[in-house]
Design a protein around this motif. Structure first.
Motif, mmCIF file in Angstrom:
data_model
loop_
_atom_site.group_PDB
_atom_site.id
_atom_site.type_symbol
_atom_site.label_atom_id
_atom_site.label_comp_id
_atom_site.label_asym_id
_atom_site.label_seq_id
_atom_site.Cartn_x
_atom_site.Cartn_y
_atom_site.Cartn_z
ATOM 1 N N GLU A 96 0.811 -1.264 -0.022
ATOM 2 C CA GLU A 96 -0.069 -0.102 0.053
ATOM 3 C C GLU A 96 0.821 1.156 -0.028
ATOM 4 O O GLU A 96 1.684 1.495 0.865
ATOM 5 C CB GLU A 96 -0.875 0.081 1.356
ATOM 6 C CG GLU A 96 -1.967 -1.002 1.431
ATOM 7 C CD GLU A 96 -3.023 -0.919 0.178
ATOM 8 O OE1 GLU A 96 -3.344 0.161 0.147
ATOM 9 O OE2 GLU A 96 -3.280 -1.995 -0.101
ATOM 10 N N VAL A 97 0.890 2.295 -0.959
ATOM 11 C CA VAL A 97 1.385 3.429 -1.033
ATOM 12 C C VAL A 97 1.349 4.343 0.100
ATOM 13 O O VAL A 97 2.303 4.735 0.746
ATOM 14 C CB VAL A 97 1.212 4.022 -2.494
ATOM 15 C CG1 VAL A 97 1.742 5.792 -2.269
ATOM 16 C CG2 VAL A 97 1.336 3.340 -3.561
ATOM 17 N N GLU A 98 0.133 4.297 0.788
ATOM 18 C CA GLU A 98 0.068 5.322 1.769
ATOM 19 C C GLU A 98 0.669 4.682 3.160
ATOM 20 O O GLU A 98 1.074 5.333 3.939
ATOM 21 C CB GLU A 98 -1.433 5.448 2.113
ATOM 22 C CG GLU A 98 -2.230 6.441 1.235
ATOM 23 C CD GLU A 98 -1.364 7.658 1.431
ATOM 24 O OE1 GLU A 98 -1.040 8.360 2.351
ATOM 25 O OE2 GLU A 98 -1.228 8.251 0.260
ATOM 26 N N ASN B 99 4.430 5.643 2.632
ATOM 27 C CA ASN B 99 4.535 6.989 2.994
ATOM 28 C C ASN B 99 4.698 7.042 4.495
ATOM 29 O O ASN B 99 5.542 7.823 5.002
ATOM 30 C CB ASN B 99 3.392 7.794 2.432
ATOM 31 C CG ASN B 99 3.527 8.202 0.923
ATOM 32 O OD1 ASN B 99 4.512 7.679 0.334
ATOM 33 N ND2 ASN B 99 2.251 8.398 0.360
ATOM 34 N N GLN C 101 1.922 6.982 -8.011
ATOM 35 C CA GLN C 101 1.733 8.424 -8.355
ATOM 36 C C GLN C 101 1.425 8.971 -6.821
ATOM 37 O O GLN C 101 1.751 10.049 -6.698
ATOM 38 C CB GLN C 101 0.718 8.878 -9.323
ATOM 39 C CG GLN C 101 1.181 8.772 -10.504
ATOM 40 C CD GLN C 101 2.283 9.444 -10.942
ATOM 41 O OE1 GLN C 101 2.600 10.808 -10.347
ATOM 42 N NE2 GLN C 101 3.516 8.635 -11.285
ATOM 43 N N GLY C 102 0.873 8.225 -5.953
ATOM 44 C CA GLY C 102 0.457 8.694 -4.588
ATOM 45 C C GLY C 102 1.671 8.390 -3.693
ATOM 46 O O GLY C 102 1.670 9.125 -2.365
ATOM 47 N N HIS D 54 5.041 9.509 -1.824
ATOM 48 C CA HIS D 54 5.952 10.657 -1.629
ATOM 49 C C HIS D 54 7.279 9.968 -1.417
ATOM 50 O O HIS D 54 7.720 9.573 -0.371
ATOM 51 C CB HIS D 54 5.491 11.515 -0.292
ATOM 52 C CG HIS D 54 4.101 11.988 -0.433
ATOM 53 N ND1 HIS D 54 3.993 13.029 -1.584
ATOM 54 C CD2 HIS D 54 2.879 11.961 0.070
ATOM 55 C CE1 HIS D 54 2.777 13.688 -1.317
ATOM 56 N NE2 HIS D 54 2.204 13.049 -0.514
ATOM 57 N N HIS E 224 6.417 14.401 -9.426
ATOM 58 C CA HIS E 224 4.739 14.400 -9.658
ATOM 59 C C HIS E 224 4.494 15.562 -10.620
ATOM 60 O O HIS E 224 3.294 15.847 -10.857
ATOM 61 C CB HIS E 224 3.938 14.615 -8.417
ATOM 62 C CG HIS E 224 4.234 13.296 -7.406
ATOM 63 N ND1 HIS E 224 3.390 12.208 -7.798
ATOM 64 C CD2 HIS E 224 4.854 13.370 -6.224
ATOM 65 C CE1 HIS E 224 3.672 11.426 -6.706
ATOM 66 N NE2 HIS E 224 4.491 11.933 -5.921
#
Length: 191
Positions: free
Chosen positions: A41-43, A46, A130-131, A133, A166
């Motif tokens: 999971e990208v979040e 992050n 793309q999400g 950071h 981005h």
């Protein structure tokens, strides 16, 4: 013996040992890739880059090295702290300087703008990430270091505003001072 004068970012950078920039960049990239593989999971990636896993813990440890090698004394206010981070801290550890801009009216929030970021050499984000950071480690490092500053702990919130990965024109971190907590000693001197 007179106290040592604070060093500029360039002087500190010239006086310390360096790691090969490409090795550092590729190692960081491999770590981010492994987090993406493990967490999926990208979040969550992050969050881990900023908090527990990487950034914050590095910042907590880097502040000691920073204070020892830069000869910077305790900053008078948050504005001076911002300048030291931008001109000495970033130069000392990444070899770049940042600009301090966009102060709010209360003097409790500012932006750090980086034109160059060595962490992103060789990096292209695919559409599926793309999400991400990618440099969220920097948010955690700044938060961790400011919480461990001598005599006053600065609780901050650090967020990304712009990111060249981005499509933005620069890298911009927003740093907001939430509160300052004076250091408390467990024992009173008169006891």
């Amino acid at each position: 013996m007179a106290p040592l004068a604070p060093k500029t970012g360039d002087a500190v950078f010239a006086s310390i040992d360096h790691v090969n920039a490409e090795l550092f960049t590729l190692t960081y990239g491999a770590m981010v890739r492994q987090l993406l593989t493990d967490l999926e999971e990208v979040e969550e990636v992050n969050k881990q880059l900023d908090q527990m896993y990487v950034g914050y813990n590095i910042g907590v440890r880097l502040i000691d090295e920073f204070l020892a090698k830069s000869n910077v004394s305790r900053c008078v206010d948050f504005k001076e702290t911002a300048d030291v981070i931008a001109k000495v801290g970033f130069k000392m550890f990444l070899g770049v300087t940042a600009s301090v801009t966009n102060w709010d009216a209360e003097g409790t929030s500012f932006s750090l703008v980086l034109e160059d970021n060595p962490l992103v050499d060789f990096v292209e984000l695919p559409d599926t990430f793309q999400g991400l950071h990618y440099c969220n480690i920097l948010s955690g490092v700044i938060r961790g270091a400011l919480e461990m500053v001598c005599n006053v702990s600065m609780k901050t919130e650090v967020t990304w505003v712009r990111d060249m990965l981005h499509g933005d024109d620069a890298y911009e971190l927003r740093v907001k001072l939430l509160k300052q907590i004076p250091e408390e000693y467990p024992y009173k001197d008169d006891e």
